[in-house]
Scaffold this motif. Sequence first.
Motif, short mmCIF file in Angstrom:
data_model
loop_
_atom_site.label_atom_id
_atom_site.label_comp_id
_atom_site.label_asym_id
_atom_site.label_seq_id
_atom_site.Cartn_x
_atom_site.Cartn_y
_atom_site.Cartn_z
N LEU A 50 0.83 -1.18 0.02
CA LEU A 50 -0.02 -0.03 0.04
C LEU A 50 0.93 1.27 0.11
O LEU A 50 0.67 2.42 -0.85
N ILE A 51 1.78 1.26 0.67
CA ILE A 51 2.69 2.50 0.92
C ILE A 51 3.48 2.83 -0.42
O ILE A 51 3.79 3.77 -0.87
N SER A 52 4.29 1.37 -0.93
CA SER A 52 5.10 1.75 -2.10
C SER A 52 4.38 2.47 -3.13
O SER A 52 4.92 3.72 -3.55
N PRO A 53 3.08 1.96 -3.73
CA PRO A 53 2.69 3.09 -4.78
C PRO A 53 2.12 4.44 -4.53
O PRO A 53 2.52 5.16 -5.20
N VAL A 54 1.79 4.59 -3.31
CA VAL A 54 1.08 5.82 -2.84
C VAL A 54 2.35 6.69 -2.44
O VAL A 54 2.27 8.02 -3.16
N LEU A 55 3.23 6.22 -1.84
CA LEU A 55 4.56 7.33 -1.68
C LEU A 55 5.03 7.75 -3.01
O LEU A 55 5.52 8.88 -3.19
N THR A 56 5.29 6.56 -3.99
CA THR A 56 5.96 6.91 -5.14
C THR A 56 4.84 7.78 -6.06
O THR A 56 5.69 8.88 -6.63
N LEU A 57 3.57 7.50 -6.04
CA LEU A 57 3.03 8.79 -6.83
C LEU A 57 2.81 10.08 -6.31
O LEU A 57 2.99 10.95 -6.79
N PHE A 58 2.71 10.15 -4.81
CA PHE A 58 2.97 11.28 -4.09
C PHE A 58 4.15 12.08 -4.54
O PHE A 58 4.17 13.27 -4.96
N ARG A 62 4.33 15.53 -6.95
CA ARG A 62 4.97 16.78 -6.11
C ARG A 62 5.96 17.23 -7.07
O ARG A 62 6.06 18.28 -7.05
#
Length: 67
Positions: A50-58, A62
């Motif tokens: 869950l964290i990997s794609p969300v963090l990468t997209l963020f 940005r």
Amino acid sequence: MKEFFAMRRGEAAALLFLVAFSTFSFLPVWRDIEIGGIAVFGWLMIALMLISPVLTLFVFFRGQRME
């Protein structure tokens, strides 16, 4: 020899965080401990997925906005 592409500071930090979290998640100690009938290893893998794609997209979105 130059790099293939320049990595921004936020991208490098995200990569470092994900590598560190992956290393932490794959420690053998997490395979024996259970929470809610599921090994902590399983919970950490769910968090990583869950964290990997969300963090990468963020980080990427940005960076696009700042240009």
